[in-house]
Design a protein around this motif. Sequence first.
Motif, PDB file in Angstrom:
ATOM      1  N   LEU A  47     -31.476   6.301 -55.462  1.00 17.65           N
ATOM      2  CA  LEU A  47     -31.337   5.222 -54.487  1.00 17.65           C
ATOM      3  C   LEU A  47     -30.876   3.929 -55.148  1.00 17.65           C
ATOM      4  O   LEU A  47     -30.115   3.153 -54.552  1.00 17.65           O
ATOM      5  N   SER A  48     -31.308   3.683 -56.376  1.00 22.28           N
ATOM      6  CA  SER A  48     -30.815   2.502 -57.102  1.00 22.28           C
ATOM      7  C   SER A  48     -29.336   2.637 -57.402  1.00 22.28           C
ATOM      8  O   SER A  48     -28.566   1.671 -57.257  1.00 22.28           O
ATOM      9  N   LEU A  49     -28.905   3.820 -57.825  1.00 18.68           N
ATOM     10  CA  LEU A  49     -27.479   4.049 -58.046  1.00 18.68           C
ATOM     11  C   LEU A  49     -26.688   3.857 -56.760  1.00 18.68           C
ATOM     12  O   LEU A  49     -25.601   3.269 -56.765  1.00 18.68           O
ATOM     13  N   ILE A  54     -23.458   1.537 -56.306  1.00 23.51           N
ATOM     14  CA  ILE A  54     -22.159   2.155 -56.035  1.00 23.51           C
ATOM     15  C   ILE A  54     -21.611   1.738 -54.675  1.00 23.51           C
ATOM     16  O   ILE A  54     -20.417   1.450 -54.530  1.00 23.51           O
ATOM     17  N   THR A  55     -22.495   1.683 -53.664  1.00 22.56           N
ATOM     18  CA  THR A  55     -22.036   1.374 -52.301  1.00 22.56           C
ATOM     19  C   THR A  55     -22.138  -0.101 -51.955  1.00 22.56           C
ATOM     20  O   THR A  55     -21.494  -0.567 -51.011  1.00 22.56           O
ATOM     21  N   GLY A  56     -22.976  -0.852 -52.683  1.00 21.82           N
ATOM     22  CA  GLY A  56     -23.189  -2.256 -52.362  1.00 21.82           C
ATOM     23  C   GLY A  56     -24.167  -2.485 -51.233  1.00 21.82           C
ATOM     24  O   GLY A  56     -24.437  -3.625 -50.860  1.00 21.82           O
ATOM     25  N   HIS A  57     -24.745  -1.404 -50.695  1.00 22.04           N
ATOM     26  CA  HIS A  57     -25.723  -1.542 -49.600  1.00 22.04           C
ATOM     27  C   HIS A  57     -27.120  -1.652 -50.187  1.00 22.04           C
ATOM     28  O   HIS A  57     -27.581  -0.761 -50.884  1.00 22.04           O
ATOM     29  N   LYS A  58     -27.814  -2.763 -49.900  1.00 22.48           N
ATOM     30  CA  LYS A  58     -29.146  -3.001 -50.455  1.00 22.48           C
ATOM     31  C   LYS A  58     -30.156  -3.156 -49.319  1.00 22.48           C
ATOM     32  O   LYS A  58     -30.236  -4.214 -48.692  1.00 22.48           O
ATOM     33  N   PRO A  59     -30.928  -2.108 -49.034  1.00 23.25           N
ATOM     34  CA  PRO A  59     -31.923  -2.181 -47.965  1.00 23.25           C
ATOM     35  C   PRO A  59     -33.107  -3.056 -48.362  1.00 23.25           C
ATOM     36  O   PRO A  59     -33.282  -3.400 -49.540  1.00 23.25           O
ATOM     37  N   GLN A  60     -33.926  -3.398 -47.391  1.00 20.03           N
ATOM     38  CA  GLN A  60     -35.170  -4.092 -47.670  1.00 20.03           C
ATOM     39  C   GLN A  60     -36.083  -3.186 -48.498  1.00 20.03           C
ATOM     40  O   GLN A  60     -35.994  -1.952 -48.429  1.00 20.03           O
ATOM     41  N   ALA A  61     -36.970  -3.796 -49.271  1.00 15.61           N
ATOM     42  CA  ALA A  61     -37.839  -3.017 -50.164  1.00 15.61           C
ATOM     43  C   ALA A  61     -38.645  -1.975 -49.402  1.00 15.61           C
ATOM     44  O   ALA A  61     -38.782  -0.825 -49.848  1.00 15.61           O
TER      45      ALA A  61
END
Length: 344
Positions: A122-124, A128-135
């Motif tokens: 999920l960190s990768l 790679i995608t630039g999508h960063k969800p909430q924690a």
Amino acid sequence: MDTFKASWTSPSNIALVKYWGKYPVQIPANPSVSFTLSKSLSKLSIIAEPDSSKEINVDFYFENELNEKFKVKIVKFLSTKLERFPWLLDFHLIIHSENTFPHSSGIASSASSMSALNLALLSLDQDITGHKPQAEDFFKEASDLSRQASGSAGRSVYPMLATWGEIDSIMDSSNFYARPVDKKDVDPIFHNYCDSIIIVDAGEKSVSSRAGHTLMETHPFAEQRYARARFNLARLLVAMKDGDMKTFIEVVEEEALMLHSMMMTSIPSYILLKPESLMLIEKIKEFRNVQKIPVCFTIDAGPNIHLLYPAEHKAAVQAWLASDFGQFKVIHDEVGNGPEHLKD
């Protein structure tokens, strides 16, 4: 195309109310709750290098040695996740994993390693995608993915205490992902509880946990077991909120013995406990009664004993273990704070 790297540590966990029996795919037949451990960790890193083969390409190193057995397991899992991680076909993954505890030591290495793997994936994906969800969403998905890789691994992504499975008293409980138990809902005595793992036999189990789960499908007492587990979970959560040590000990030890009673009464039956396991159980009960120290035991699907006790009794309990059970290797651990994202 860039090269990416992600590294995580993730802990093992020890179930207090046991998950035993499941439905496809990795859906628990009963809810469970576990302590997250502190020192018993897997450290896993993934380097994703650009690759034009358009297939899943993995090198897996366990403790710095290529390991084909684990590689096959990971490739099989990743092949089911191409829709979620389509970029897997564009990269060669170099995975390094190591544990802080010995293999086959009564500590669930699949829980720590599979949760670390999915946290790193999920960190990768973020990089790679630039999508960063909430924690909260990140760990929720990590729990779901980890559960699919190895059932109880879904509980390892949360600190201290985690439930998994549908629970009547918890509105957002789910069979798909674990749920952290809020500290305010747990008496402080359990926040830093100790777990000393007494290694009776470090050898390979005669029957795997996977096979044991399968035998529950035709077990004559399966439904009674699942009902009892739900009842015990409700009792245990109340006891831990109230600091009710008597009920905590009763439930935890009942769950441990019931797990093994299900193995002994399955068709075919099997026994994972050793004579030394039974001796230790009797000695633990005797120590509790004589010394008035609230130690108790739990056991996973194997012969090794997890000795649980409040941190305030650490010195006395560990001195007893050293003086009376020096013939056994003992791993001292305690309740921990969950996974850690390692920055290079």
